[in-house]
Design a protein around this motif. Sequence first.
Motif, PDB file in Angstrom:
ATOM      1  N   TYR A 229       5.040  -0.147   7.097  1.00 22.84           N
ATOM      2  CA  TYR A 229       4.431   1.157   6.869  1.00 22.84           C
ATOM      3  C   TYR A 229       3.159   1.008   6.030  1.00 22.84           C
ATOM      4  CZ  TYR A 229       8.840   2.797   8.717  1.00 22.84           C
ATOM      5  OH  TYR A 229       9.933   3.012   9.545  1.00 22.84           O
ATOM      6  N   GLN A 230       2.161   1.779   6.397  1.00 19.99           N
ATOM      7  CA  GLN A 230       0.853   1.688   5.764  1.00 19.99           C
ATOM      8  C   GLN A 230       0.612   2.888   4.856  1.00 19.99           C
ATOM      9  OE1 GLN A 230      -2.036   1.212   8.883  1.00 19.99           O
ATOM     10  NE2 GLN A 230      -0.825  -0.339   9.964  1.00 19.99           N
ATOM     11  N   GLY A 231      -0.449   2.774   4.045  1.00 14.68           N
ATOM     12  CA  GLY A 231      -0.839   3.917   3.230  1.00 14.68           C
ATOM     13  C   GLY A 231      -0.689   3.721   1.745  1.00 14.68           C
ATOM     14  N   PHE A 232      -0.302   2.513   1.308  1.00 14.58           N
ATOM     15  CA  PHE A 232      -0.180   2.271  -0.126  1.00 14.58           C
ATOM     16  C   PHE A 232      -1.538   2.005  -0.754  1.00 14.58           C
ATOM     17  CE2 PHE A 232       4.264   1.175   0.988  1.00 14.58           C
ATOM     18  CZ  PHE A 232       4.907   1.975   0.053  1.00 14.58           C
TER      19      PHE A 232
ATOM     20  N   SER B 202       1.260  13.524   1.718  1.00 15.71           N
ATOM     21  CA  SER B 202       1.511  13.172   0.319  1.00 15.71           C
ATOM     22  C   SER B 202       1.346  14.415  -0.529  1.00 15.71           C
ATOM     23  CB  SER B 202       0.569  12.069  -0.159  1.00 15.71           C
ATOM     24  OG  SER B 202      -0.771  12.525  -0.182  1.00 15.71           O
ATOM     25  N   TYR B 203       2.072  14.460  -1.659  1.00 17.23           N
ATOM     26  CA  TYR B 203       2.001  15.588  -2.581  1.00 17.23           C
ATOM     27  C   TYR B 203       1.834  15.053  -3.994  1.00 17.23           C
ATOM     28  CZ  TYR B 203       4.145  18.065   1.354  1.00 17.23           C
ATOM     29  OH  TYR B 203       4.424  18.577   2.585  1.00 17.23           O
ATOM     30  N   ASP B 204       1.070  15.773  -4.791  1.00 21.53           N
ATOM     31  CA  ASP B 204       0.920  15.353  -6.189  1.00 21.53           C
ATOM     32  C   ASP B 204       1.764  16.209  -7.113  1.00 21.53           C
ATOM     33  OD1 ASP B 204      -0.404  17.763  -6.256  1.00 21.53           O
ATOM     34  OD2 ASP B 204      -2.318  16.953  -6.939  1.00 21.53           O
TER      35      ASP B 204
ATOM     36  N   GLY C 101       6.998   6.687  -4.444  1.00 17.76           N
ATOM     37  CA  GLY C 101       6.118   7.135  -5.511  1.00 17.76           C
ATOM     38  C   GLY C 101       4.973   6.153  -5.689  1.00 17.76           C
ATOM     39  N   ASP C 102       3.756   6.574  -5.397  1.00 18.53           N
ATOM     40  CA  ASP C 102       2.605   5.666  -5.443  1.00 18.53           C
ATOM     41  C   ASP C 102       1.327   6.463  -5.684  1.00 18.53           C
ATOM     42  OD1 ASP C 102       1.182   3.112  -5.008  1.00 18.53           O
ATOM     43  OD2 ASP C 102       0.509   4.047  -3.151  1.00 18.53           O
ATOM     44  N   ASP C 103       0.438   5.892  -6.477  1.00 16.92           N
ATOM     45  CA  ASP C 103      -0.896   6.463  -6.674  1.00 16.92           C
ATOM     46  C   ASP C 103      -0.816   7.899  -7.195  1.00 16.92           C
ATOM     47  OD1 ASP C 103      -3.619   6.436  -6.732  1.00 16.92           O
ATOM     48  OD2 ASP C 103      -3.891   6.861  -4.596  1.00 16.92           O
ATOM     49  N   PHE C 104       0.029   8.125  -8.211  1.00 19.77           N
ATOM     50  CA  PHE C 104       0.164   9.419  -8.887  1.00 19.77           C
ATOM     51  C   PHE C 104       0.621  10.532  -7.935  1.00 19.77           C
ATOM     52  CE2 PHE C 104      -3.178   6.865 -10.834  1.00 19.77           C
ATOM     53  CZ  PHE C 104      -2.761   6.808 -12.164  1.00 19.77           C
ATOM     54  N   SER C 105       1.381  10.170  -6.911  1.00 17.68           N
ATOM     55  CA  SER C 105       1.837  11.165  -5.944  1.00 17.68           C
ATOM     56  C   SER C 105       3.104  10.676  -5.259  1.00 17.68           C
ATOM     57  CB  SER C 105       0.747  11.450  -4.900  1.00 17.68           C
ATOM     58  OG  SER C 105       0.490  10.281  -4.135  1.00 17.68           O
ATOM     59  N   ILE C 106       3.653  11.529  -4.398  1.00 23.26           N
ATOM     60  CA  ILE C 106       4.780  11.142  -3.546  1.00 23.26           C
ATOM     61  C   ILE C 106       4.261  11.074  -2.124  1.00 23.26           C
ATOM     62  CG2 ILE C 106       7.132  11.651  -2.835  1.00 23.26           C
ATOM     63  CD1 ILE C 106       5.879  13.677  -5.642  1.00 23.26           C
ATOM     64  N   LYS C 107       4.446   9.931  -1.494  1.00 24.43           N
ATOM     65  CA  LYS C 107       3.979   9.742  -0.123  1.00 24.43           C
ATOM     66  C   LYS C 107       5.170   9.754   0.822  1.00 24.43           C
ATOM     67  CE  LYS C 107      -0.107   7.135  -1.565  1.00 24.43           C
ATOM     68  NZ  LYS C 107      -0.870   5.866  -1.495  1.00 24.43           N
ATOM     69  N   PHE C 108       4.975  10.368   1.985  1.00 26.36           N
ATOM     70  CA  PHE C 108       6.045  10.506   2.960  1.00 26.36           C
ATOM     71  C   PHE C 108       5.631   9.860   4.285  1.00 26.36           C
ATOM     72  CE2 PHE C 108       6.574  14.016   0.033  1.00 26.36           C
ATOM     73  CZ  PHE C 108       7.941  14.042  -0.190  1.00 26.36           C
ATOM     74  N   TRP C 109       6.615   9.240   4.930  1.00 27.56           N
ATOM     75  CA  TRP C 109       6.429   8.692   6.268  1.00 27.56           C
ATOM     76  C   TRP C 109       7.535   9.208   7.169  1.00 27.56           C
ATOM     77  CZ3 TRP C 109       5.628   5.994   1.846  1.00 27.56           C
ATOM     78  CH2 TRP C 109       4.440   5.277   1.694  1.00 27.56           C
ATOM     79  N   ASP C 110       7.192   9.429   8.412  1.00 24.44           N
ATOM     80  CA  ASP C 110       8.226   9.565   9.431  1.00 24.44           C
ATOM     81  C   ASP C 110       8.717   8.161   9.752  1.00 24.44           C
ATOM     82  OD1 ASP C 110       8.593   9.448  12.704  1.00 24.44           O
ATOM     83  OD2 ASP C 110       9.589  11.124  11.717  1.00 24.44           O
ATOM     84  N   MET C 111      10.008   7.973   9.869  1.00 26.48           N
ATOM     85  CA  MET C 111      10.560   6.632  10.060  1.00 26.48           C
ATOM     86  C   MET C 111      10.012   5.943  11.306  1.00 26.48           C
ATOM     87  SD  MET C 111      14.556   7.029   8.966  1.00 26.48           S
ATOM     88  CE  MET C 111      15.049   7.305   7.255  1.00 26.48           C
ATOM     89  N   ASP C 112       9.551   6.723  12.277  1.00 26.91           N
ATOM     90  CA  ASP C 112       9.086   6.147  13.531  1.00 26.91           C
ATOM     91  C   ASP C 112       7.566   6.024  13.609  1.00 26.91           C
ATOM     92  OD1 ASP C 112      11.672   5.871  14.540  1.00 26.91           O
ATOM     93  OD2 ASP C 112      11.693   7.939  15.257  1.00 26.91           O
TER      94      ASP C 112
ATOM     95  N   SER D 174       3.343   5.403 -10.688  1.00 29.05           N
ATOM     96  CA  SER D 174       4.432   5.104  -9.739  1.00 29.05           C
ATOM     97  C   SER D 174       5.656   5.915 -10.144  1.00 29.05           C
ATOM     98  CB  SER D 174       4.753   3.610  -9.734  1.00 29.05           C
ATOM     99  OG  SER D 174       3.643   2.850  -9.343  1.00 29.05           O
ATOM    100  N   PRO D 175       5.688   7.179  -9.767  1.00 31.76           N
ATOM    101  CA  PRO D 175       6.798   8.032 -10.209  1.00 31.76           C
ATOM    102  C   PRO D 175       8.126   7.611  -9.606  1.00 31.76           C
ATOM    103  CG  PRO D 175       5.431   9.176  -8.589  1.00 31.76           C
ATOM    104  CD  PRO D 175       4.714   7.911  -8.937  1.00 31.76           C
ATOM    105  N   ARG D 176       9.188   7.811 -10.371  1.00 30.48           N
ATOM    106  CA  ARG D 176      10.541   7.601  -9.857  1.00 30.48           C
ATOM    107  C   ARG D 176      10.933   8.812  -9.027  1.00 30.48           C
ATOM    108  NH1 ARG D 176       8.215   5.074 -14.206  1.00 30.48           N
ATOM    109  NH2 ARG D 176       9.544   3.448 -15.101  1.00 30.48           N
TER     110      ARG D 176
END
Length: 913
Positions: free
Chosen positions: A590-593, A632-634, A614-625, A642-644
């Motif tokens: 998966y890309q986007g980090f 992404s949301y901040d 949790g990456d880059d001061f936000s939460i990033k989402f991927w569809d598994m496929d 890198s939020p938990r």
Amino acid sequence: MSSLSRELVFLILQFLDEEKFKETVHKLEQESGFFFNMKYFEDEVHNGNWDEVEKYLSGFTKVDDNRYSMKIFFEIRKQKYLEALDKHDRSKAVEILVKDLKVFATFNEELFKEITQLLTLENFRENEQLSKYGDTKSARAIMLVELKKLIEANPLFRDKLQFPTLKNSRLRTLINQSLNWQHQLCKNPRPNPDIKTLFVDHSCGQPNGARAPSPANNPLLGSLPKAGGFPPLGAHGPFQPTPAPVPAPLAGWMSNPSAVTHPAVSAGAIGLGASSIPAALKHPRTPPTNPSVDYPSADSDHVSKRARPMGISDEVNLPVNVLQVTFPGHGHSQTFIAPDDLPKAVARTLNQGSSPMSMDFHPVRQTLLLVGTNVGDIALWEVGSRERLVSKNFKVWDLSVCSMPLQAALVKDPAVSVNRVIWSPDGSLFGVAYSRHIVQIYSYHGGDEVRQHLEIDAHVGGVNDIAFSLPNKQLCVITCGDDKTIKVWDASNGTKQYTFEGHEAPVYSVCPHYKENIQFIFSTALDGKIKAWLYDNMGSRVDYEAPGRWCTTMAYSADGTRLFSCGTSKEGESFIVEWNESEGAVKRTYQGFRKRSLGVVQFDTTKNRYLAAGDDFSIKFWDMDNVQPLTSYDAEGGLPASPRIRFNKDGSLLAVSANDNGIKILANSDGMRLLRTLENLSYDNSRTPEAPKPTINPISAAAAATSAALADRSASVVAIPGMNGDARSFADVKPRITEESSDKSKIWKLTEISESSQCRSLRLPENLRVTKISRLIFTNSGNAILALASNAIHLLWKWQRSDRNSNGKATASVSPQLWQPSSGILMTNDVADTNPEEAVPCFALSKNDSYVMSASGGKISLFNMMTFKTMATFMPPPPAATFLAFHPQDNNIIAIGMDDSTIQIYNVRVDER
């Protein structure tokens, strides 16, 4: 019969009904006894098919089961008898009397004699009790009303009158998903496979025309016996499997094949069953395979506890569709509408007081959040009400029994951090792994009641991860640490069962899992090595490297069918990958980090559909496929680099660590409704006497199908279904909320009230001679207040819709009006000869605000809230009622607390206790 086998019967019933196999449907309903089809029963009664009526009933109850059943059969046979008399068919009537009604003579001989005497009458309507008997059709209708009441009141029919809510053609859908999955495993998959049979596993033909081997009979698997069970306590501990020869193919999959014995493995079919675990360890160069979901058999109690259903519809992503069924929103080929599915609205902001390091939602109470912090504190939050139920600082419970290295370490540097918190599969226990040697296990008993259960001096150095597992259906705790070992402990008494050695660096995470009857543990170390272990002390089964080669965690999707790992290298490069289940290779990356992450990235999964990190001061989402980021949301800002993160079980809530020791709770629309509901319940509970706290067995083996796991070093990471201890593997249960408000209600903030000027008072108007209000409650609709005065009179104030109060809800800005029906009658309780000073007034309001049940020392009264009419009075004192409660799902059943310390359960419909 296991719960999933029971659900399979419901799926078959749905299929038969859709295919119009009407007789077969009702035959299966009767033989299984799972669902009583009231509509079919009514039709048969109206048609007078008495033999079929009794035959159908026999699948659910017998004449002498209880008095409800006896009454049901008596009414049916009495009606059959009267119809024979009405037709002047005396011989038929005598036959019914002797064969069917005589059985009741032993219970009521006088009644049987009276029924017999009807034979002597020219017209049985000459009997006074039967004088109003009309024609056959009306008599059957009247009897049916009574039968329905008796059936609904009969405990043997409880939970059998409502058919489960299922999507159309659910069984077809599951078969399609199985075929899709089989097709995905084909070595040479065709774009449009021709499925001609369900009797054998699907396999696309070879390019040269030869048929590819079925996955279930793949020669790589060899001929393997079925997995053996785990015997009781033996020389090597309670989880030692029965020895069996190592099949040649299995030995080839291990990096260190040994001549010692190992558990046998099943080569079960891939369609509805799962392939064996050694297939997961087939290629040592990569992480293990993605085990399939096996369908539990009726006698497979261990597997039946796996909560999520097989073949979640979201996973259908291939064109195989031999059984045509259509319903929208399930194909992965379509574009996802992320805002509708993902929790993105900041619904709560909690102040933990120290930096959160690990979080985990309760597996059953989906708004109960467990938190561990960087100073060793743990807390338990009810996020619905924003209440911190439990807060504990780090403390060694018994320092005298701790090892000298631990004592020396604490003296040298008393600072301790929480590395991981996690719930047991059933939520009766939770574990805490600390940065210094020990783990602590607490038992949870509901509310704010937390008790010390076990303290284990587990590792030399830090304990980096903790998980729960259920090998041999016995709950155990798995830990790993800086001393390069993995250890397994009995969760009931803390006895060490296994120590796994072989890593050459500190072990960072553990991920217990199981495949059929084979239990195993994955572990990752800080040198990037991944190993797999069986519960047999025979060494690691695989040895390979993970992307990033540093801090790596592993997780399965919630249904256990897809395997993912997330890792960050020392240089800050982060990776999330999915592993190919059959090839043992990376399936997608998966890309986007961020190119250089500013911390160890943590991830989680939800709904068998999404990945989050949790990456880059936000939460990033991927569809598994899809390897590209979905969104992404901040979280309105204020997040660390890198939020938990941690999802709750159904993915409606997401806990995210924030700056300044905060935790943000993100919610989707379902989550918002859940939080509002619990907020209202919390408010209601604050006005009622405290109820006894529920007791939960601290070591419940009925926890779930498995255990816990997934490292969460600096954050909570996904733990997966019934296999790695993620309690979220239980079947999804969304709150039943009937009022889905379309408006976006604001999220209330807690405000400290310290000045009287912050409050607003309102005197409710009344023109009755009331000296004291004894009881007071808001109606459930929120637009009225109901009061019970000391003189046993009820008062109802309603807020009307107006320009100043457009929604008509309770407010201190507008005065409500005292309301009475046009008849002018009052709801007044019976007071008999009671002393008003000694009486204990009490009342309860039904869920739909239609009825109020009330008492003021005398009889209990049931009033209609629309007309104020008295529907019934019952149970005169002594003893007198002191507390009343409606059943949450049936207004006819009420609980009554009495002044002699007894509790009565009363059924208003049939007028009996």
